[in-house]
Design a protein around this motif. Structure first.
Motif, PDB file in Angstrom:
ATOM      1  N   THR A   1      -1.546  -3.739 -16.646  1.00  8.88           N
ATOM      2  CA  THR A   1      -1.416  -2.652 -15.681  1.00  8.88           C
ATOM      3  C   THR A   1      -0.267  -1.702 -15.999  1.00  8.88           C
ATOM      4  OG1 THR A   1      -2.430  -4.001 -13.983  1.00  8.88           O
ATOM      5  CG2 THR A   1      -1.163  -2.111 -13.232  1.00  8.88           C
TER       6      THR A   1
ATOM      7  N   ARG B   1      -6.554   6.300  -3.871  1.00 13.61           N
ATOM      8  CA  ARG B   1      -6.911   4.886  -4.033  1.00 13.61           C
ATOM      9  C   ARG B   1      -5.646   4.063  -4.128  1.00 13.61           C
ATOM     10  NH1 ARG B   1      -6.592   3.351  -9.523  1.00 13.61           N
ATOM     11  NH2 ARG B   1      -6.465   5.135 -10.905  1.00 13.61           N
ATOM     12  N   ASN B   2      -5.763   2.811  -3.781  1.00 12.15           N
ATOM     13  CA  ASN B   2      -4.646   1.880  -3.902  1.00 12.15           C
ATOM     14  C   ASN B   2      -4.767   1.148  -5.218  1.00 12.15           C
ATOM     15  OD1 ASN B   2      -3.532   2.467  -1.376  1.00 12.15           O
ATOM     16  ND2 ASN B   2      -5.018   1.140  -0.379  1.00 12.15           N
ATOM     17  N   HIS B   3      -3.630   0.840  -5.798  1.00 13.01           N
ATOM     18  CA  HIS B   3      -3.611   0.183  -7.098  1.00 13.01           C
ATOM     19  C   HIS B   3      -2.458  -0.809  -7.103  1.00 13.01           C
ATOM     20  CE1 HIS B   3      -3.944  -0.182 -11.426  1.00 13.01           C
ATOM     21  NE2 HIS B   3      -2.660   0.007 -11.520  1.00 13.01           N
TER      22      HIS B   3
ATOM     23  N   GLY C   1       0.272  -2.450  -9.247  1.00 14.36           N
ATOM     24  CA  GLY C   1       0.964  -2.296 -10.518  1.00 14.36           C
ATOM     25  C   GLY C   1       2.150  -3.241 -10.572  1.00 14.36           C
TER      26      GLY C   1
ATOM     27  N   GLN D   1       1.870  -2.803  -4.612  1.00 13.88           N
ATOM     28  CA  GLN D   1       0.787  -1.860  -4.342  1.00 13.88           C
ATOM     29  C   GLN D   1       1.335  -0.438  -4.379  1.00 13.88           C
ATOM     30  OE1 GLN D   1      -1.974  -2.793  -1.223  1.00 13.88           O
ATOM     31  NE2 GLN D   1      -2.177  -0.658  -0.693  1.00 13.88           N
TER      32      GLN D   1
END
Length: 135
Positions: free
Chosen positions: A10, A63-65, A67, A94
Motif C-alpha cells: 500500500t 473513497r476510503n483507503h 494505508g 484509514q
C-alpha cells in the motif's frame, strides 16, 4: 499472509503516485474543444449546472483507503541496565482519497477552463485515462 503482503504494498502505491503527470497536462489538449470529447475519455460528470452563463461539470471521487503510516513510539526508562529505545512501526490507518474536478464550458459546450482539488492523489483515475493525450 495475503493481507499482510497487501498492507506492505500500500505505501508503495501511495508514494509511487508522486511521479504521475499533473492533471493539467492531460486536460490541456481538450481546451477549446467540445466537452463531449472529454466525456468520451473520462466519462460523464456527477453533476452539470448552469452558473452565470457557464456550464459547470463536476466530477467527484470519494473513497476510503487503508494505508500504512509510520509511527514512532517513544520510550523512556530502563530495560534492565539498558535505556529503552524508540520503536518505529508501520500502522494501518484509514485515509480519505478524494478528487473534485470542475470543468467549465461556455453555452456552446466548449471547454474554457478547469480546476481540481485532491487528497492522496485522488484524481489518479482521470490522469490514467488522459495519459494518451499528453504531447
Amino acid at each position: 499472509m495475503k493481507h499482510y503482503f497487501l498492507l506492505l504494498l500500500t505505501p508503495l502505491a501511495l508514494f509511487g503516485c508522486a511521479t504521475l503527470m499533473p492533471l493539467d497536462d492531460g486536460l490541456t489538449p481538450f481546451k477549446g474543444k467540445p466537452v463531449n470529447q472529454l466525456f468520451s475519455v473520462i466519462g460523464f460528470p456527477n453533476n452539470i449546472e448552469l452558473v452565470n452563463n457557464k456550464i459547470v461539470h463536476t466530477y467527484l471521487i470519494e473513497r476510503n483507503h487503508v494505508g500504512l503510516v509510520t509511527e514512532t513510539e517513544h520510550a523512556t526508562g530502563l530495560e534492565g541496565q539498558d535505556p529503552l529505545i524508540a520503536k518505529t512501526m508501520m500502522q494501518p490507518t484509514q485515509v480519505n482519497v478524494e478528487c473534485a474536478l470542475t470543468v467549465i464550458t461556455n453555452k456552446q459546450k466548449i471547454i474554457e477552463q478547469w480546476k481540481y482539488e485532491e487528497t492522496y492523489e485522488g484524481c489518479t483515475p482521470y490522469r490514467t485515462k488522459l495519459t494518451d493525450f499528453v504531447h
